[in-house]
Design an enzyme around this catalytic site. Structure first.
Site, PDB file in Angstrom:
ATOM      1  N   HIS A 204       0.834  -1.209   0.000  1.00 32.91           N
ATOM      2  CA  HIS A 204       0.000   0.000   0.000  1.00 32.91           C
ATOM      3  C   HIS A 204       0.867   1.257   0.000  1.00 32.91           C
ATOM      4  CE1 HIS A 204      -2.974  -2.704   2.362  1.00 32.91           C
ATOM      5  NE2 HIS A 204      -3.477  -2.550   1.162  1.00 32.91           N
TER       6      HIS A 204
ATOM      7  N   ARG B 199      -2.004  -6.094  -8.618  1.00 36.98           N
ATOM      8  CA  ARG B 199      -0.920  -7.046  -8.374  1.00 36.98           C
ATOM      9  C   ARG B 199      -0.800  -8.071  -9.493  1.00 36.98           C
ATOM     10  NH1 ARG B 199      -3.025  -7.940  -2.411  1.00 36.98           N
ATOM     11  NH2 ARG B 199      -4.851  -7.879  -3.718  1.00 36.98           N
TER      12      ARG B 199
ATOM     13  N   LYS C 285     -17.876  -6.206   7.346  1.00 31.16           N
ATOM     14  CA  LYS C 285     -16.545  -6.823   7.319  1.00 31.16           C
ATOM     15  C   LYS C 285     -15.927  -6.749   8.707  1.00 31.16           C
ATOM     16  CE  LYS C 285     -12.707  -6.611   4.002  1.00 31.16           C
ATOM     17  NZ  LYS C 285     -12.205  -5.881   2.831  1.00 31.16           N
TER      18      LYS C 285
ATOM     19  N   SER D 254      -2.967  -7.573   2.965  1.00 36.80           N
ATOM     20  CA  SER D 254      -3.236  -7.535   4.404  1.00 36.80           C
ATOM     21  C   SER D 254      -3.575  -8.927   4.912  1.00 36.80           C
ATOM     22  CB  SER D 254      -4.396  -6.581   4.700  1.00 36.80           C
ATOM     23  OG  SER D 254      -4.100  -5.282   4.249  1.00 36.80           O
TER      24      SER D 254
HETATM   25  O1  PNS Z   1      -8.798  -2.985   0.519  1.00 36.24           O
HETATM   26  P1  PNS Z   1     -10.108  -3.461  -0.070  1.00 36.24           P
HETATM   27  O2  PNS Z   1     -10.947  -4.122   1.006  1.00 36.24           O
HETATM   28  O3  PNS Z   1      -9.917  -4.314  -1.285  1.00 36.24           O
HETATM   29  O4  PNS Z   1     -10.878  -2.133  -0.527  1.00 36.24           O
HETATM   30  C1  PNS Z   1     -12.124  -2.214  -1.163  1.00 36.24           C
HETATM   31  C2  PNS Z   1     -12.748  -0.820  -1.294  1.00 36.24           C
HETATM   32  C3  PNS Z   1     -12.816  -0.160   0.050  1.00 36.24           C
HETATM   33  C4  PNS Z   1     -11.891   0.016  -2.225  1.00 36.24           C
HETATM   34  C5  PNS Z   1     -14.147  -1.003  -1.897  1.00 36.24           C
HETATM   35  O5  PNS Z   1     -14.851  -1.955  -1.160  1.00 36.24           O
HETATM   36  C6  PNS Z   1     -14.944   0.291  -1.948  1.00 36.24           C
HETATM   37  O6  PNS Z   1     -14.716   1.110  -2.801  1.00 36.24           O
HETATM   38  N1  PNS Z   1     -15.868   0.450  -0.985  1.00 36.24           N
HETATM   39  C7  PNS Z   1     -16.712   1.620  -0.885  1.00 36.24           C
HETATM   40  C8  PNS Z   1     -18.161   1.256  -1.208  1.00 36.24           C
HETATM   41  C9  PNS Z   1     -18.412   1.375  -2.687  1.00 36.24           C
HETATM   42  O7  PNS Z   1     -18.304   2.417  -3.280  1.00 36.24           O
HETATM   43  N2  PNS Z   1     -18.744   0.220  -3.313  1.00 36.24           N
HETATM   44  C10 PNS Z   1     -19.080   0.155  -4.684  1.00 36.24           C
HETATM   45  C11 PNS Z   1     -17.868   0.084  -5.566  1.00 36.24           C
HETATM   46  S1  PNS Z   1     -18.332  -0.756  -6.995  1.00 36.24           S
END
Ligand code: PNS
Length: 161
Positions: free
Chosen positions: A17, A90, A41, A128
């Site tokens: 990150h 990745r 989560k 993570s």
């Molecule tokens: O580190 P992660 O858990 O892969 O991050 C995922 C994240 C937080 C980027 C994604 O879940 C997100 O954008 N969440 C916000 C809610 C949202 O906008 N969801 C719709 C996206 S299609």
């Protein structure tokens, strides 16, 4: 001013990150690292703890800010005036999910551009979840997370404090 948002769970933040945030900060005037709250989560660290760790590891980068948000990323972009979402890619396995999210975000907010940065080779496997799994077996996570937050992470993931 070109503002980018770098969203994620960051539970916890890893070298992977930090690499993406640091490189994004060179491309944009301001980068907001956004700790996303997902009530469904289970996380090992609270959102505030995750913010504190990110602030610690990015403290030398002047144009990085850290924020917390619960809701749609597209709405945060609108609210903050950001023009881009920066994500690290990745491997091919990341692509399908990231592509889907990029398209959904663009549909929700037409100005939402997603910029993918290819992960540095040494972080290809890093996540993570990998850090949490290694820590759960009391393995050495010092290669995966910055030294300044290593003890905090070990305390929680290994000692449970
Ligand atoms: O580190 P992660 O858990 O892969 O991050 C995922 C994240 C937080 C980027 C994604 O879940 C997100 O954008 N969440 C916000 C809610 C949202 O906008 N969801 C719709 C996206 S299609």
């Amino acid at each position: 001013m070109k503002i980018a948002v770098c969203p994620g769970s960051f539970d916890p933040v890893t070298f992977g990150h930090v690499d993406i945030m640091t490189r994004a900060a060179k491309l944009f005037d301001k980068v907001i690292v956004l700790v996303s709250i997902n009530p469904s989560k289970n996380t090992s660290f609270t959102a505030e703890e995750r913010v504190a760790m990110i602030k610690e590891v990015t403290k030398d980068i002047d144009n990085i800010e850290v924020d917390i948000f619960e809701g749609l990323l597209a709405d945060y972009l609108k609210m903050s005036g950001a023009c881009a979402i920066v994500k690290g890619l990745r491997a091919v396995s990341d692509f399908e999910y990231e592509f889907q999210m990029a398209l959904a975000n663009k549909r929700l907010y037409a100005d939402a551009e997603t910029v993918f940065l290819t992960t540095s080779a040494e972080n290809m496997y890093l996540s993570s979840s990998v850090v949490k799994q290694i820590a759960s077996f009391e393995g050495d996570i010092s290669h995966f997370v910055p030294p300044s937050i290593l003890e905090t992470i070990r305390n929680r993931l290994i000692k449970g404090v």
